[in-house]
Write an enzyme that holds these catalytic residues in place. Structure first.
Site, PDB file in Angstrom:
ATOM      1  N   ARG A 141     -18.695  32.660 -43.323  1.00 22.20           N
ATOM      2  CA  ARG A 141     -18.641  31.230 -43.606  1.00 22.20           C
ATOM      3  C   ARG A 141     -19.683  30.488 -42.789  1.00 22.20           C
ATOM      4  NH1 ARG A 141     -12.479  31.041 -41.307  1.00 22.20           N
ATOM      5  NH2 ARG A 141     -12.956  31.768 -39.229  1.00 22.20           N
TER       6      ARG A 141
ATOM      7  N   ARG B  37     -11.031  42.463 -34.350  1.00 19.47           N
ATOM      8  CA  ARG B  37     -12.257  42.060 -35.012  1.00 19.47           C
ATOM      9  C   ARG B  37     -12.962  41.074 -34.102  1.00 19.47           C
ATOM     10  NH1 ARG B  37     -14.334  44.995 -38.762  1.00 19.47           N
ATOM     11  NH2 ARG B  37     -15.205  43.247 -39.954  1.00 19.47           N
TER      12      ARG B  37
ATOM     13  N   GLU C 152     -20.957  32.545 -39.318  1.00 21.49           N
ATOM     14  CA  GLU C 152     -20.026  33.479 -38.670  1.00 21.49           C
ATOM     15  C   GLU C 152     -20.090  34.852 -39.331  1.00 21.49           C
ATOM     16  OE1 GLU C 152     -15.968  32.190 -38.571  1.00 21.49           O
ATOM     17  OE2 GLU C 152     -16.436  30.382 -37.436  1.00 21.49           O
TER      18      GLU C 152
ATOM     19  N   ARG D 234      -0.711  26.164 -54.216  1.00 18.54           N
ATOM     20  CA  ARG D 234      -0.080  24.917 -54.657  1.00 18.54           C
ATOM     21  C   ARG D 234      -0.328  24.645 -56.118  1.00 18.54           C
ATOM     22  NH1 ARG D 234      -2.530  22.164 -50.310  1.00 18.54           N
ATOM     23  NH2 ARG D 234      -1.176  22.351 -48.487  1.00 18.54           N
TER      24      ARG D 234
ATOM     25  N   ASP E 159      -1.472  30.905 -34.091  1.00 19.16           N
ATOM     26  CA  ASP E 159      -2.169  29.627 -34.203  1.00 19.16           C
ATOM     27  C   ASP E 159      -1.920  28.835 -32.917  1.00 19.16           C
ATOM     28  OD1 ASP E 159      -3.219  30.033 -36.742  1.00 19.16           O
ATOM     29  OD2 ASP E 159      -1.404  29.333 -37.732  1.00 19.16           O
TER      30      ASP E 159
ATOM     31  N   ARG F 144      -0.860  33.242 -45.034  1.00 19.46           N
ATOM     32  CA  ARG F 144      -1.228  32.100 -44.186  1.00 19.46           C
ATOM     33  C   ARG F 144      -1.704  30.922 -45.037  1.00 19.46           C
ATOM     34  NH1 ARG F 144      -2.875  32.761 -38.848  1.00 19.46           N
ATOM     35  NH2 ARG F 144      -4.710  31.463 -39.075  1.00 19.46           N
TER      36      ARG F 144
ATOM     37  N   TYR G 156      -1.544  37.277 -34.225  1.00 12.48           N
ATOM     38  CA  TYR G 156      -2.433  36.340 -34.903  1.00 12.48           C
ATOM     39  C   TYR G 156      -1.841  34.924 -34.772  1.00 12.48           C
ATOM     40  CZ  TYR G 156      -5.693  35.185 -38.801  1.00 12.48           C
ATOM     41  OH  TYR G 156      -6.704  34.683 -39.602  1.00 12.48           O
TER      42      TYR G 156
HETATM   43  N1  UDP Z   1      -8.970  34.161 -47.317  1.00  9.34           N
HETATM   44  C1  UDP Z   1      -9.645  34.527 -48.443  1.00  9.34           C
HETATM   45  N2  UDP Z   1     -10.634  33.728 -48.922  1.00  9.34           N
HETATM   46  C2  UDP Z   1     -10.967  32.581 -48.319  1.00  9.34           C
HETATM   47  C3  UDP Z   1     -10.268  32.173 -47.165  1.00  9.34           C
HETATM   48  C4  UDP Z   1      -9.277  32.996 -46.670  1.00  9.34           C
HETATM   49  O1  UDP Z   1      -9.380  35.577 -49.004  1.00  9.34           O
HETATM   50  O2  UDP Z   1     -11.894  31.895 -48.793  1.00  9.34           O
HETATM   51  C5  UDP Z   1      -7.926  35.060 -46.819  1.00  9.34           C
HETATM   52  C6  UDP Z   1      -8.499  36.155 -45.921  1.00  9.34           C
HETATM   53  O3  UDP Z   1      -7.766  37.330 -46.179  1.00  9.34           O
HETATM   54  C7  UDP Z   1      -8.196  35.641 -44.540  1.00  9.34           C
HETATM   55  C8  UDP Z   1      -6.861  34.959 -44.752  1.00  9.34           C
HETATM   56  O4  UDP Z   1      -6.974  34.379 -46.040  1.00  9.34           O
HETATM   57  O5  UDP Z   1      -8.098  36.691 -43.617  1.00  9.34           O
HETATM   58  C9  UDP Z   1      -6.497  33.932 -43.723  1.00  9.34           C
HETATM   59  O6  UDP Z   1      -7.486  32.940 -43.656  1.00  9.34           O
HETATM   60  P1  UDP Z   1      -7.537  31.862 -42.503  1.00  9.34           P
HETATM   61  O7  UDP Z   1      -8.405  30.761 -42.968  1.00  9.34           O
HETATM   62  O8  UDP Z   1      -6.163  31.552 -42.067  1.00  9.34           O
HETATM   63  O9  UDP Z   1      -8.295  32.675 -41.351  1.00  9.34           O
HETATM   64  P2  UDP Z   1      -8.816  32.135 -39.938  1.00  9.34           P
HETATM   65  O10 UDP Z   1      -8.997  30.671 -40.061  1.00  9.34           O
HETATM   66  O11 UDP Z   1      -7.786  32.536 -38.938  1.00  9.34           O
HETATM   67  O12 UDP Z   1     -10.110  32.823 -39.753  1.00  9.34           O
END
Ligand code: UDP
Length: 360
Positions: free
Chosen positions: A272, A240, A293, A167, A344, A163, A342
């Site tokens: 976070r 979850r 969270e 870059r 968006d 996801r 999952y």
């Molecule tokens: N992820 C990570 N570190 C980070 C942010 C994201 O390892 O700092 C990984 C983690 O496995 C997560 C996935 O990237 O489940 C997808 O993150 P995303 O931000 O898309 O999750 P959401 O916003 O749906 O909570």
């Protein structure tokens, strides 16, 4: 359900002269994109949402119901007090290894991938190491992911980490999307507009009022968990859940300088901290609202937030789909929970438009 899927569908059907009754379990509309105005800030009450898409159809559709700002998501990772830029870009590689050029970064990643002996990544850990190397995996991915999902990275599907963009440029936009932004009046305003003209019954759980509700409609669209619809008779799907700890601060109007800060170490109990005002660039406030969270395994009574799309759950979901096709072929299951996906927000809109076209 009055989340995004249900609300788009309700709007489309209403527009085509159907009579629509939206039945919502909670006391408010919007599902998990629900926002609430707290001290002048539209606070995301069920986790931060940033609308981003490559689909002009989804973008144009959303813009019919809201004015979007130009917010660009650039979260940062805090690993034991050190700050790294996300997603994985030249800023991250530079901070991690001191490399300056894309070529140097690629060489470093390739060296770490080779040392780990991974050729065909079979799970999230292997996928992550082959994309960004072991150092980044260990500091920015492993513990964060295990906090979020409560499972070892070796047992999680590789697609979750895909996801995120990787870059080799100095660009820290979290999304590879042509269009991105946040509705200036909050996400709930979109739902309110979508639902104009539809009857909405709040605080009404479909599953416990089925007897009365089933007889009312020609067509039922169920956006809750598909396993709950069948009273978990084939077993429970795993989800979850997140616990949100909101704090209103009056002694500062800039707590962390960014909307999203991920805590990627194991010992910080939350995943976070969101500081909502930064989703609205330039917003003047006196005070600020932050949300910590915490992620945990869903149990009965919790809000299901993320489907856990591993092999076991995906095949159980398929069993439920087959059951639905036999037992209630006319009921439509949709959204993150109904389809156990999952999704968006843009995908939800596109899917709802597709389903409404099929119905009509
Ligand atoms: N992820 C990570 N570190 C980070 C942010 C994201 O390892 O700092 C990984 C983690 O496995 C997560 C996935 O990237 O489940 C997808 O993150 P995303 O931000 O898309 O999750 P959401 O916003 O749906 O909570």
């Amino acid at each position: 359900g009055s989340g995004l899927f249900g609300a788009v569908l309700a709007h489309e059907l209403k527009h085509k002269h159907k009579t629509v009754l939206v039945v919502e379990k909670r006391g408010n509309v919007g599902g998990n994109i629900y926002t609430e105005n707290i001290i002048g800030i539209h606070v995301h009450m069920y986790g931060a949402h940033i609308f981003h898409t490559n689909s002009k159809t989804a973008w144009d559709y959303a813009n019919r119901f809201a004015v979007f700002n130009r917010y660009t998501n650039s979260p940062i990772a805090n690993y034991k007090g050190e700050i790294y830029s996300l997603p994985f870009s030249m800023y991250t590689f530079n901070k991690m290894w001191g490399v300056v050029t894309p070529e140097q970064a690629k060489a470093k990643i390739e060296e770490q991938r080779r040392e780990s002996g991974i050729t065909e990544p079979r799970n999230l850990e292997e996928q992550a190491i082959s994309l960004v190397g072991r150092d980044i995996y260990e500091r920015l991915i492993k513990d964060y992911t295990e906090k979020q999902w409560g499972r070892p990275c070796r047992e999680l599907p590789a697609f979750i980490i895909r996801r995120l963009p990787v870059r080799f440029t100095y660009d820290n936009n979290y999304f590879n999307a042509l269009y991105q932004g946040i509705p200036v009046d909050g996400f709930t305003s979109i739902i309110d507009k979508l639902l104009e003209g539809c009857d909405v019954r709040l605080n009404c759980d479909y599953c416990t009022n089925r007897g009365e509700l089933e007889g009312l409609a020609e067509k039922i669209i169920f956006t809750g968990p598909i396993d709950e619809y069948f009273n978990y008779e084939l077993g429970a799907l795993e989800y979850r859940t997140l616990r949100f700890e909101n704090e209103i601060m009056t002694d500062t109007n800039n707590f962390q300088g960014n909307a999203v800060v991920n805590y990627t170490d194991r010992n910080t109990p939350y995943m976070r901290i969101i500081e909502h005002k930064h989703f609205y660039p330039g917003l003047e406030t006196s005070g600020t609202v932050i949300t910590r969270e915490y992620s945990s395994e869903w149990k009965l009574g919790d809000e299901p937030i993320y489907p856990v799309n591993d092999d076991r759950n995906n095949s159980l979901y398929e069993e439920y789909r087959k059951l639905a096709a036999v037992r209630c072929p006319d009921v439509i299951f949709g959204g993150r929970l109904g389809e156990y996906k999952y999704y968006d927000m843009d995908q939800v809109i596109l899917r709802a438009l597709e389903v409404s076209a099929q119905i009509l």
